[in-house]
Scaffold this motif. Structure first.
Motif, mmCIF file in Angstrom:
data_model
loop_
_atom_site.group_PDB
_atom_site.id
_atom_site.type_symbol
_atom_site.label_atom_id
_atom_site.label_comp_id
_atom_site.label_asym_id
_atom_site.label_seq_id
_atom_site.Cartn_x
_atom_site.Cartn_y
_atom_site.Cartn_z
ATOM 1 N N ALA A 5 -19.254 18.957 -51.337
ATOM 2 C CA ALA A 5 -17.894 19.816 -52.744
ATOM 3 C C ALA A 5 -18.230 20.619 -53.434
ATOM 4 C CB ALA A 5 -17.290 18.981 -53.298
ATOM 5 N N GLU A 6 -17.534 22.277 -53.830
ATOM 6 C CA GLU A 6 -17.646 22.717 -54.884
ATOM 7 C C GLU A 6 -17.150 22.394 -56.367
ATOM 8 O OE1 GLU A 6 -16.404 26.071 -51.802
ATOM 9 O OE2 GLU A 6 -15.373 25.768 -52.959
ATOM 10 N N ALA A 153 0.412 23.415 -50.252
ATOM 11 C CA ALA A 153 1.232 22.455 -51.177
ATOM 12 C C ALA A 153 2.103 21.632 -50.635
ATOM 13 C CB ALA A 153 2.398 23.710 -51.486
ATOM 14 N N LEU A 154 2.564 21.698 -48.952
ATOM 15 C CA LEU A 154 3.273 20.810 -48.885
ATOM 16 C C LEU A 154 1.871 20.267 -48.984
ATOM 17 C CD1 LEU A 154 4.688 22.382 -45.471
ATOM 18 C CD2 LEU A 154 5.443 21.381 -47.620
ATOM 19 N N ARG A 155 0.861 19.540 -48.648
ATOM 20 C CA ARG A 155 -0.196 18.816 -48.144
ATOM 21 C C ARG A 155 -0.838 18.013 -49.495
ATOM 22 N NH1 ARG A 155 -4.540 18.186 -44.184
ATOM 23 N NH2 ARG A 155 -5.571 17.226 -46.065
ATOM 24 N N ALA A 156 -0.648 18.759 -50.829
ATOM 25 C CA ALA A 156 0.288 18.167 -52.232
ATOM 26 C C ALA A 156 1.216 17.674 -51.610
ATOM 27 C CB ALA A 156 -0.005 19.704 -52.779
ATOM 28 N N VAL A 157 1.940 17.534 -51.973
ATOM 29 C CA VAL A 157 3.653 16.768 -52.148
ATOM 30 C C VAL A 157 2.980 15.400 -50.946
ATOM 31 C CG1 VAL A 157 5.820 16.890 -51.535
ATOM 32 C CG2 VAL A 157 4.637 18.909 -52.534
ATOM 33 N N ALA A 158 2.931 15.542 -49.721
ATOM 34 C CA ALA A 158 3.059 14.903 -48.919
ATOM 35 C C ALA A 158 1.811 13.593 -49.209
ATOM 36 C CB ALA A 158 2.615 14.848 -47.701
ATOM 37 N N ALA A 186 -3.163 24.590 -55.415
ATOM 38 C CA ALA A 186 -4.739 23.981 -56.484
ATOM 39 C C ALA A 186 -4.815 22.397 -56.224
ATOM 40 C CB ALA A 186 -4.247 24.367 -57.657
ATOM 41 N N LEU A 187 -3.734 21.914 -56.398
ATOM 42 C CA LEU A 187 -4.060 20.222 -56.709
ATOM 43 C C LEU A 187 -4.608 19.344 -55.244
ATOM 44 C CD1 LEU A 187 -3.308 17.522 -58.289
ATOM 45 C CD2 LEU A 187 -1.020 17.529 -57.187
ATOM 46 N N GLU A 188 -4.130 19.859 -54.140
ATOM 47 C CA GLU A 188 -4.492 19.593 -53.048
ATOM 48 C C GLU A 188 -6.193 20.437 -52.723
ATOM 49 O OE1 GLU A 188 -4.667 17.663 -49.637
ATOM 50 O OE2 GLU A 188 -3.198 17.969 -51.218
ATOM 51 N N LEU A 189 -6.291 21.815 -52.848
ATOM 52 C CA LEU A 189 -7.644 21.754 -53.310
ATOM 53 C C LEU A 189 -8.812 21.279 -53.341
ATOM 54 C CD1 LEU A 189 -6.989 26.118 -52.159
ATOM 55 C CD2 LEU A 189 -8.250 24.221 -50.810
ATOM 56 N N ARG A 190 -8.342 20.827 -54.784
ATOM 57 C CA ARG A 190 -9.548 19.952 -56.181
ATOM 58 C C ARG A 190 -9.596 18.633 -55.370
ATOM 59 N NH1 ARG A 190 -6.374 23.353 -59.869
ATOM 60 N NH2 ARG A 190 -5.034 21.406 -60.423
ATOM 61 N N ALA A 191 -8.127 18.047 -55.036
ATOM 62 C CA ALA A 191 -8.402 17.187 -53.814
ATOM 63 C C ALA A 191 -9.781 16.479 -53.207
ATOM 64 C CB ALA A 191 -7.115 16.223 -53.554
#
Length: 211
Positions: A5-6, A153-158, A186-191
């Motif tokens: 991971a980064e 963004a959609l993945r984050a909401v899901a 950004a939330l999904e990418l950090r996850a």
């Protein structure tokens, strides 16, 4: 695929996990090797029997040759000593067989002791590791394109818990409708363990939808 991971926290966990897997593997390999050497010691009696049988057959063979030189009766005495020498050779073969059986047993026990726990760990760890590498690699390629913020963004909401979504925006669906994808993406990418931006730094500004 990405190997690590980064983001620092996930990369640290991955490195620690990989080191633990290596340590687990090395430990069980050493345990299997130790068991192999321990069981191999059981072959010592077989070696002694083989040496004794070989020496006995050799001694009887020398006696047989000596007796064979006796005039008149030498030929008749050779046969009994020949059969006696065969007993020594049979004893030597039995010792060799016992050593081979012990060697095979030691080898398989050592392999099983090492392979079973290593395989059990890999069955649990490796698929998850490979799945993350593929997922993060695909996400990294999409992130570099800079045109799929809506997807993240959609993945984050899901996928993300509601409390994490609330930290980004009080109205996730409203943000989606307004085309404000940056925070959720950004939330999904950090996850996924990726920095929420390209290598140049920062996510590209989202395209606002016109009402």
């Amino acid at each position: 695929m990405k190997l690590y991971a980064e983001t620092a926290w996930l990369r640290t966990r991955q490195l620690a996990g990989d080191l633990l897997v290596l340590a687990w593997t090395a430990g069980w390999v050493l345990a299997g090797r130790a068991l192999y050497r321990l069981v191999e010691r059981l072959a010592a009696p077989g070696q002694a029997v083989e040496r004794a049988g070989t020496a006995f057959a050799g001694d009887v063979g020398e006696i047989q040759e000596t007796v064979g030189r006796i005039p008149v009766v030498g030929g008749e005495l050779r046969d009994p000593f020949g059969r006696l020498g065969g007993v020594g050779r049979t004893l030597a073969e039995a010792g060799t067989t016992q050593q081979q059986v012990v060697h095979d047993l030691a080898l398989w026990l050592g392999v099983l002791v090492a392979a079973v726990p290593i395989a059990a760990l890999l069955v649990v760890w490796l698929p998850r590791r490979v799945a993350w590498a593929r997922e993060a690699g695909a996400a990294s390629r999409l992130r570099r394109d800079g045109s799929d913020l809506e997807l993240f963004a959609l993945r984050a909401v899901a996928n993300r818990p509601l409390r994490e979504l609330h930290r980004v925006t009080s109205d996730p669906t409203g943000a989606l409708r307004a085309g404000d994808y940056t925070g959720l993406a950004a939330l999904e990418l950090r996850a996924l363990g990726l920095r929420p931006g390209t290598s140049a730094g920062g996510l590209p500004p989202p395209e606002r939808r016109r009402p």
